[in-house]
Design a protein around this motif. Structure first.
Motif, short mmCIF file in Angstrom:
data_model
loop_
_atom_site.label_atom_id
_atom_site.label_comp_id
_atom_site.label_asym_id
_atom_site.label_seq_id
_atom_site.Cartn_x
_atom_site.Cartn_y
_atom_site.Cartn_z
N GLY A 55 -1.16 -1.65 4.14
CA GLY A 55 -1.60 -0.27 4.27
C GLY A 55 -1.02 0.60 3.19
N LEU A 56 -1.19 1.90 3.38
CA LEU A 56 -0.64 2.88 2.45
C LEU A 56 0.60 3.48 3.06
CD1 LEU A 56 -2.63 5.46 0.39
CD2 LEU A 56 -0.58 6.16 1.61
N VAL A 57 1.68 3.49 2.30
CA VAL A 57 2.95 4.03 2.80
C VAL A 57 3.63 4.78 1.67
CG1 VAL A 57 4.18 1.88 2.27
CG2 VAL A 57 5.08 3.44 4.02
N GLN A 58 4.29 5.86 2.00
CA GLN A 58 5.01 6.63 1.00
C GLN A 58 6.26 5.89 0.53
OE1 GLN A 58 3.70 9.45 -0.37
NE2 GLN A 58 1.97 8.88 0.96
N ALA A 59 6.68 6.21 -0.66
CA ALA A 59 7.89 5.61 -1.21
C ALA A 59 9.06 5.85 -0.26
CB ALA A 59 8.20 6.19 -2.58
N GLY A 60 9.83 4.80 -0.04
CA GLY A 60 10.94 4.86 0.89
C GLY A 60 10.58 4.40 2.29
N GLY A 61 9.29 4.22 2.54
CA GLY A 61 8.84 3.81 3.85
C GLY A 61 8.91 2.31 4.06
N SER A 62 8.39 1.86 5.21
CA SER A 62 8.46 0.45 5.60
C SER A 62 7.11 -0.05 6.08
CB SER A 62 9.49 0.26 6.72
OG SER A 62 10.78 0.63 6.31
N LEU A 63 6.91 -1.33 5.91
CA LEU A 63 5.76 -2.04 6.47
C LEU A 63 6.23 -3.42 6.88
CD1 LEU A 63 2.79 -1.36 3.97
CD2 LEU A 63 2.95 -0.58 6.34
N ARG A 64 5.55 -3.98 7.88
CA ARG A 64 5.79 -5.38 8.23
C ARG A 64 4.48 -6.14 8.13
NH1 ARG A 64 7.98 -8.59 13.60
NH2 ARG A 64 5.92 -8.07 14.41
N LEU A 65 4.47 -7.11 7.25
CA LEU A 65 3.31 -7.97 7.10
C LEU A 65 3.45 -9.18 8.03
CD1 LEU A 65 2.89 -8.02 3.21
CD2 LEU A 65 2.07 -6.34 4.87
N SER A 66 2.32 -9.63 8.54
CA SER A 66 2.28 -10.84 9.36
C SER A 66 1.29 -11.82 8.76
CB SER A 66 1.86 -10.51 10.79
OG SER A 66 2.75 -9.62 11.41
N CYS A 67 1.54 -13.08 8.98
CA CYS A 67 0.63 -14.13 8.52
C CYS A 67 0.53 -15.16 9.64
CB CYS A 67 1.13 -14.76 7.24
SG CYS A 67 0.18 -16.19 6.70
N ALA A 68 -0.65 -15.26 10.22
CA ALA A 68 -0.89 -16.20 11.30
C ALA A 68 -1.52 -17.47 10.74
CB ALA A 68 -1.80 -15.58 12.35
N GLN B 99 9.17 -8.26 6.40
CA GLN B 99 9.59 -6.89 6.66
C GLN B 99 9.96 -6.25 5.33
OE1 GLN B 99 9.76 -5.07 9.61
NE2 GLN B 99 10.23 -3.36 8.25
N MET B 100 9.30 -5.15 5.00
CA MET B 100 9.50 -4.50 3.72
C MET B 100 10.02 -3.09 3.95
SD MET B 100 6.10 -5.79 1.67
CE MET B 100 4.99 -4.78 2.63
N ASN B 101 11.23 -2.84 3.51
CA ASN B 101 11.86 -1.52 3.65
C ASN B 101 12.09 -0.90 2.28
OD1 ASN B 101 12.04 -1.99 6.46
ND2 ASN B 101 14.05 -2.95 6.24
N SER B 102 12.34 0.40 2.29
CA SER B 102 12.62 1.12 1.04
C SER B 102 11.57 0.81 -0.03
CB SER B 102 14.02 0.76 0.53
OG SER B 102 14.99 1.06 1.49
N LEU B 103 10.33 0.89 0.36
CA LEU B 103 9.24 0.52 -0.54
C LEU B 103 9.17 1.44 -1.75
CD1 LEU B 103 6.64 -0.50 2.12
CD2 LEU B 103 7.33 -1.92 0.20
N LYS B 104 8.78 0.84 -2.87
CA LYS B 104 8.68 1.55 -4.14
C LYS B 104 7.26 1.42 -4.69
CE LYS B 104 13.43 0.18 -5.26
NZ LYS B 104 14.30 -0.50 -6.25
N PRO B 105 6.86 2.32 -5.57
CA PRO B 105 5.51 2.20 -6.16
C PRO B 105 5.27 0.84 -6.81
CG PRO B 105 6.41 4.36 -6.63
CD PRO B 105 7.51 3.57 -5.97
N GLN C 29 -3.65 -5.60 1.37
CA GLN C 29 -3.29 -4.62 0.36
C GLN C 29 -2.11 -3.77 0.82
OE1 GLN C 29 -4.78 -3.93 -2.83
NE2 GLN C 29 -3.01 -2.56 -3.04
N VAL C 30 -1.14 -3.60 -0.06
CA VAL C 30 -0.03 -2.69 0.15
C VAL C 30 -0.05 -1.67 -0.99
CG1 VAL C 30 2.48 -2.45 0.18
CG2 VAL C 30 1.39 -4.38 1.36
N THR C 31 -0.08 -0.40 -0.62
CA THR C 31 -0.12 0.66 -1.64
C THR C 31 1.01 1.65 -1.39
OG1 THR C 31 -2.53 0.46 -1.81
CG2 THR C 31 -1.52 2.46 -2.71
N VAL C 32 1.82 1.85 -2.43
CA VAL C 32 2.92 2.81 -2.38
C VAL C 32 2.69 3.79 -3.52
CG1 VAL C 32 5.41 3.12 -2.29
CG2 VAL C 32 4.40 0.94 -1.55
N PRO C 33 2.16 4.95 -3.23
CA PRO C 33 1.84 5.91 -4.31
C PRO C 33 3.09 6.40 -5.02
CG PRO C 33 0.78 6.51 -2.24
CD PRO C 33 1.78 5.47 -1.91
N SER C 34 2.92 6.68 -6.29
CA SER C 34 4.05 7.20 -7.06
C SER C 34 4.08 8.72 -7.01
CB SER C 34 3.96 6.73 -8.51
OG SER C 34 2.72 7.10 -9.08
#
Length: 124
Positions: free
Chosen positions: A10-23, A82-88, A119-124
């Protein structure tokens, strides 16, 4: 052949988090090493993280160490990122892959099966 389906991008702001899963479809999932790769626009696909079949070993790209964590639940045939502190610069399509043989954890050639990507999008 193993069918892999990623989710959680998804789309997340810089510094945010996402968790990807793969089944994974395979009943022998617990025997495979698993990996996550990503591909940014105009760039080659690159290694991000990997985990051994027992989860006793994990491996990371230097730039994500301390921010990303790979894990797996063999009872659910699922691997997570698990992705934390995401960057552009983390922006890209993230793919999970199954390592059914003894190939390198760090190379695309070390994996036999791939998901369609998320897709993972971290806008600058």
């Amino acid at each position: 052949q193993v069918q892999l389906v990623e989710s959680g991008g998804g789309l997340v702001q810089a510094g945010g988090s996402l968790r990807l899963s793969c089944a994974a479809s395979a009943r022998t999932f617990s025997r495979f090493g698993m990996g996550w790769f990503r591909q940014a626009p105009g760039k080659e696909r690159e290694f991000v993280a990997a985990i051994s079949w027992s989860a006793s070993s994990t491996f990371y790209k230097d730039s994500v160490k301390g921010r990303f964590t790979i894990s797996r639940d063999n009872a659910k045939n699922t691997v997570y990122l698990q992705m934390n502190s995401l960057k552009p610069e983390d922006t890209g399509v993230y793919y999970c892959a199954a390592r059914r043989s003894s190939g390198s954890y760090f190379l695309i050639s070390g994996y036999e099966d791939w998901g369609q990507g998320t897709q993972v999008t971290v806008p600058s």
